[in-house]
Design an enzyme around this catalytic site. Structure first.
Site, PDB file in Angstrom:
ATOM      1  N   GLU A  91      43.186 -17.601  32.119  1.00  0.00           N
ATOM      2  CA  GLU A  91      42.550 -18.190  31.022  1.00  0.00           C
ATOM      3  C   GLU A  91      42.049 -17.157  29.999  1.00  0.00           C
ATOM      4  O   GLU A  91      41.199 -16.188  30.588  1.00  0.00           O
ATOM      5  CB  GLU A  91      41.522 -19.172  31.409  1.00  0.00           C
ATOM      6  CG  GLU A  91      40.843 -19.963  30.196  1.00  0.00           C
ATOM      7  CD  GLU A  91      40.142 -20.994  30.529  1.00  0.00           C
ATOM      8  OE1 GLU A  91      39.185 -21.306  29.390  1.00  0.00           O
ATOM      9  OE2 GLU A  91      40.291 -21.519  31.425  1.00  0.00           O
TER      10      GLU A  91
ATOM     11  N   ASP B 161      39.129  -6.363  26.452  1.00  0.00           N
ATOM     12  CA  ASP B 161      40.368  -6.700  25.572  1.00  0.00           C
ATOM     13  C   ASP B 161      41.504  -7.356  26.416  1.00  0.00           C
ATOM     14  O   ASP B 161      42.044  -6.632  27.467  1.00  0.00           O
ATOM     15  CB  ASP B 161      40.954  -5.401  24.848  1.00  0.00           C
ATOM     16  CG  ASP B 161      42.032  -5.719  24.126  1.00  0.00           C
ATOM     17  OD1 ASP B 161      42.450  -6.902  23.750  1.00  0.00           O
ATOM     18  OD2 ASP B 161      42.686  -4.646  23.512  1.00  0.00           O
TER      19      ASP B 161
ATOM     20  N   ASP C  58      39.584 -17.970  18.653  1.00  0.00           N
ATOM     21  CA  ASP C  58      38.894 -17.801  17.124  1.00  0.00           C
ATOM     22  C   ASP C  58      40.035 -18.195  16.245  1.00  0.00           C
ATOM     23  O   ASP C  58      41.087 -17.543  16.424  1.00  0.00           O
ATOM     24  CB  ASP C  58      38.633 -16.281  16.998  1.00  0.00           C
ATOM     25  CG  ASP C  58      37.722 -16.045  15.788  1.00  0.00           C
ATOM     26  OD1 ASP C  58      38.133 -16.755  14.788  1.00  0.00           O
ATOM     27  OD2 ASP C  58      36.867 -15.334  16.000  1.00  0.00           O
TER      28      ASP C  58
ATOM     29  N   ASP D 185      41.424 -27.266  17.299  1.00  0.00           N
ATOM     30  CA  ASP D 185      41.214 -28.171  16.519  1.00  0.00           C
ATOM     31  C   ASP D 185      41.436 -27.805  14.986  1.00  0.00           C
ATOM     32  O   ASP D 185      41.126 -28.549  13.968  1.00  0.00           O
ATOM     33  CB  ASP D 185      39.672 -28.606  16.590  1.00  0.00           C
ATOM     34  CG  ASP D 185      38.748 -27.605  16.218  1.00  0.00           C
ATOM     35  OD1 ASP D 185      38.850 -26.492  16.862  1.00  0.00           O
ATOM     36  OD2 ASP D 185      37.858 -27.449  15.229  1.00  0.00           O
TER      37      ASP D 185
ATOM     38  N   THR E 155      35.197 -29.456  26.626  1.00  0.00           N
ATOM     39  CA  THR E 155      34.339 -28.257  26.146  1.00  0.00           C
ATOM     40  C   THR E 155      33.355 -28.731  25.280  1.00  0.00           C
ATOM     41  O   THR E 155      33.364 -29.648  24.606  1.00  0.00           O
ATOM     42  CB  THR E 155      35.248 -27.159  25.946  1.00  0.00           C
ATOM     43  OG1 THR E 155      35.511 -27.187  24.590  1.00  0.00           O
ATOM     44  CG2 THR E 155      36.277 -26.712  26.811  1.00  0.00           C
ATOM     45  N   ARG E 156      32.142 -27.976  25.308  1.00  0.00           N
ATOM     46  CA  ARG E 156      31.233 -28.135  24.204  1.00  0.00           C
ATOM     47  C   ARG E 156      31.890 -27.921  22.937  1.00  0.00           C
ATOM     48  O   ARG E 156      31.404 -28.600  21.817  1.00  0.00           O
ATOM     49  CB  ARG E 156      30.020 -27.248  24.478  1.00  0.00           C
ATOM     50  CG  ARG E 156      29.031 -27.830  25.562  1.00  0.00           C
ATOM     51  CD  ARG E 156      28.098 -26.712  25.985  1.00  0.00           C
ATOM     52  NE  ARG E 156      28.657 -25.569  26.683  1.00  0.00           N
ATOM     53  CZ  ARG E 156      27.900 -24.550  26.818  1.00  0.00           C
ATOM     54  NH1 ARG E 156      26.373 -24.485  26.591  1.00  0.00           N
ATOM     55  NH2 ARG E 156      28.350 -23.312  27.528  1.00  0.00           N
ATOM     56  N   TYR E 157      32.537 -26.824  22.557  1.00  0.00           N
ATOM     57  CA  TYR E 157      33.124 -26.746  21.448  1.00  0.00           C
ATOM     58  C   TYR E 157      34.058 -27.731  20.938  1.00  0.00           C
ATOM     59  O   TYR E 157      34.026 -28.429  19.717  1.00  0.00           O
ATOM     60  CB  TYR E 157      34.102 -25.397  21.396  1.00  0.00           C
ATOM     61  CG  TYR E 157      34.748 -25.045  20.138  1.00  0.00           C
ATOM     62  CD1 TYR E 157      33.887 -24.327  19.343  1.00  0.00           C
ATOM     63  CD2 TYR E 157      35.780 -25.540  19.788  1.00  0.00           C
ATOM     64  CE1 TYR E 157      34.491 -24.030  17.727  1.00  0.00           C
ATOM     65  CE2 TYR E 157      36.574 -25.468  18.473  1.00  0.00           C
ATOM     66  CZ  TYR E 157      35.834 -24.437  17.486  1.00  0.00           C
ATOM     67  OH  TYR E 157      36.286 -24.179  16.561  1.00  0.00           O
ATOM     68  N   GLU E 158      34.742 -28.313  21.943  1.00  0.00           N
ATOM     69  CA  GLU E 158      35.748 -29.427  21.550  1.00  0.00           C
ATOM     70  C   GLU E 158      34.894 -30.791  20.945  1.00  0.00           C
ATOM     71  O   GLU E 158      35.224 -31.420  20.170  1.00  0.00           O
ATOM     72  CB  GLU E 158      36.301 -29.755  22.769  1.00  0.00           C
ATOM     73  CG  GLU E 158      37.378 -30.756  22.366  1.00  0.00           C
ATOM     74  CD  GLU E 158      38.210 -31.367  23.752  1.00  0.00           C
ATOM     75  OE1 GLU E 158      39.478 -31.359  23.462  1.00  0.00           O
ATOM     76  OE2 GLU E 158      37.657 -31.950  24.639  1.00  0.00           O
TER      77      GLU E 158
END
Length: 233
Positions: free
Chosen positions: A64, A116, A138, A174, A212-215
């Site tokens: 991941e 990286d 990002d 998204d 996820t929290r971002y989603e």
């Protein structure tokens, strides 16, 4: 991969260590001890069989890239204890959260890389991964910055090299322009087949998807996530 075979990084964005808010003392302690235990040593040669990297017997290894706070990676590693998971997160605060979580619940089927992602991809042996997840990367929304997006011809070539035939590359976002960008690049590459039987498939979360929290934030703000799956030919 030998140094002479590695793609040049002179025109690539560097996905190295980044720091946001200062980490709390407890997080800093967990980060230091956790990285000592879970971090991969890229100065050593990669084993021909990645399963030997883990402290427990695993049947396959997944990667991941950019796991953020680690919600998805942690869920998958707990859900599938016989699968080895390698998580990449150059953002110090995200790695600190993950190391706090594994301090509370150690995972023998987890390893991490805090720098990286392309260096890790170049370190891995060919056809060694059972899957790659790139979830909410990002988006670099400004058109002049699109060349910095992680999905690119050179990185898809890296994915194609390390994925086993039949393994899946999963991408969630998204941001419509990034979804379209990824579809175009993967379909143009030749090593990947888009796995979608009908239009609704790419808006259907993956099986066992924890969110996820971002989603959740994206959905609250009215953006509709897309979940793409590509199979390595």
């Amino acid at each position: 991969m030998s140094p002479q075979d590695r793609p040049s990084r002179t025109t690539e964005a560097f996905f190295g260590r980044r720091r946001g808010k200062p980490v709390r003392p407890q997080q800093a302690a967990a980060l230091e001890s956790g990285l000592d235990a879970y971090r991969l040593d890229l100065t050593a040669d990669a084993p021909s069989d990645l399963r030997t990297l883990f402290e427990t017997e695993v049947s396959a290894v997944r990667l991941e890239i950019g796991f953020g706070g680690g919600e998805h990676l942690l869920h998958r590693a707990i859900e599938a204890p016989t699968t080895g998971f390698i998580g990449v997160e150059p953002f110090v605060n995200g790695m600190a959260k993950m190391m706090m979580a594994v301090r509370a619940r150690p995972l023998a089927n987890l390893r991490v890389h805090d720098d990286d992602a392309t260096r890790l991809l170049d370190w891995l042996p060919p056809a060694s991964l059972g899957g790659i997840d790139l979830l909410y990367p990002d988006p670099w929304p400004k058109k002049k910055h699109w060349k910095r997006r992680f999905v690119s011809p050179v990185n898809l070539e890296r994915f194609a090299r390390v994925l086993k035939p039949g393994a899946k590359f999963r991408f969630a976002s998204d941001i419509d322009t990034y979804v379209n960008w990824t579809l175009l690049h993967c379909r143009a590459h030749g090593a990947f087949a888009w796995q979608a039987a009908e239009a609704a498939d790419w808006h259907r979360p993956y099986e066992g998807w924890p969110g996820t929290r971002y989603e959740a934030k994206a959905i609250r703000e009215g953006r509709r996530p897309a979940y793409l799956t590509f199979v390595r030919k």
